[in-house]
Design a protein around this motif. Sequence first.
Motif, mmCIF file in Angstrom:
data_model
loop_
_atom_site.group_PDB
_atom_site.id
_atom_site.type_symbol
_atom_site.label_atom_id
_atom_site.label_comp_id
_atom_site.label_asym_id
_atom_site.label_seq_id
_atom_site.Cartn_x
_atom_site.Cartn_y
_atom_site.Cartn_z
ATOM 1 N N VAL A 1 -5.561 3.026 3.881
ATOM 2 C CA VAL A 1 -4.202 3.537 3.681
ATOM 3 C C VAL A 1 -4.139 4.360 2.393
ATOM 4 O O VAL A 1 -3.547 5.438 2.363
ATOM 5 C CB VAL A 1 -3.182 2.378 3.690
ATOM 6 C CG1 VAL A 1 -1.834 2.809 3.154
ATOM 7 C CG2 VAL A 1 -3.039 1.810 5.098
ATOM 8 N N ARG A 2 -4.772 3.873 1.334
ATOM 9 C CA ARG A 2 -4.804 4.646 0.069
ATOM 10 C C ARG A 2 -5.520 5.979 0.282
ATOM 11 O O ARG A 2 -5.092 7.014 -0.240
ATOM 12 C CB ARG A 2 -5.489 3.836 -1.041
ATOM 13 C CG ARG A 2 -4.606 2.756 -1.630
ATOM 14 C CD ARG A 2 -5.201 2.158 -2.902
ATOM 15 N NE ARG A 2 -6.548 1.647 -2.735
ATOM 16 C CZ ARG A 2 -6.861 0.438 -2.287
ATOM 17 N NH1 ARG A 2 -5.914 -0.407 -1.957
ATOM 18 N NH2 ARG A 2 -8.119 0.054 -2.175
ATOM 19 N N SER B 1 -6.025 -1.708 3.293
ATOM 20 C CA SER B 1 -5.413 -1.166 2.073
ATOM 21 C C SER B 1 -6.188 0.038 1.547
ATOM 22 O O SER B 1 -5.602 1.046 1.150
ATOM 23 C CB SER B 1 -5.324 -2.240 0.993
ATOM 24 O OG SER B 1 -4.450 -3.255 1.409
ATOM 25 N N LYS B 2 -7.517 -0.041 1.570
ATOM 26 C CA LYS B 2 -8.321 1.086 1.106
ATOM 27 C C LYS B 2 -8.122 2.303 2.000
ATOM 28 O O LYS B 2 -7.944 3.426 1.516
ATOM 29 C CB LYS B 2 -9.807 0.724 1.058
ATOM 30 C CG LYS B 2 -10.659 1.895 0.556
ATOM 31 C CD LYS B 2 -12.133 1.605 0.639
ATOM 32 C CE LYS B 2 -12.992 2.745 0.158
ATOM 33 N NZ LYS B 2 -12.536 4.082 0.439
ATOM 34 N N ALA C 1 0.817 -1.223 0.000
ATOM 35 C CA ALA C 1 0.000 0.000 0.000
ATOM 36 C C ALA C 1 0.850 1.272 0.000
ATOM 37 O O ALA C 1 0.310 2.368 0.175
ATOM 38 C CB ALA C 1 -0.936 -0.004 1.201
#
Length: 195
Positions: free
Chosen positions: A131-132, A128-129, A92
């Motif tokens: 963090v993005r 992950s989402k 990520a």
Amino acid sequence: MEYLVTMTTRVPDGTTEREVAEVRAREAAHSRELAARRRLLRLWRPPLGPGEWRSIGLFDDEGPDALERTLAAMPLRVWRTDVPAELAPHPADPGRGEVPIAADSEEYLVTFVADMPSGTGPGSPAESKRVRDMAAGGHLIRLWTLPGGGRGIGLWQAPGAGRLREILRSLPMAGRSTVDTVPLTRHPSDPAQVT
């Protein structure tokens, strides 16, 4: 390969201020050369106690032996000990240069040690989402994994420590990992561009 290097300098007793100033001037010039060659990416000062002289550097080199040669060539090495940590890419990670460094924010190194059930760790879809989203919002500058499994380190920015705590509490892994936060001050020889 990227490395985070903690550099601790101890000037020997009896060293004159002039000698210290000369070595520091050579160190600054050499740091500019390393930055131009893209070996030194960032340079910070962590919180210092009385009489401490430490820096944290983000280096990019071809491997451990090449990094040792780079560090050994730095003028302050005559008085300094270096502790490198090899950084592995995190899936990520926003990527080098993708998130601008904001002039009105403070930077922090945040180490995470995950203690999570399978499927909910740092690589989970929800994590992950988020963090993005943190990178898109300008808060997460870089993200790496550390040796030892379940450990990661990120370079974050926020207008202050309180705001950073709010950001970190919003992560799905909050409460299921140990977090260590180190506030950073930009080093005078930091090669980064601030926007």
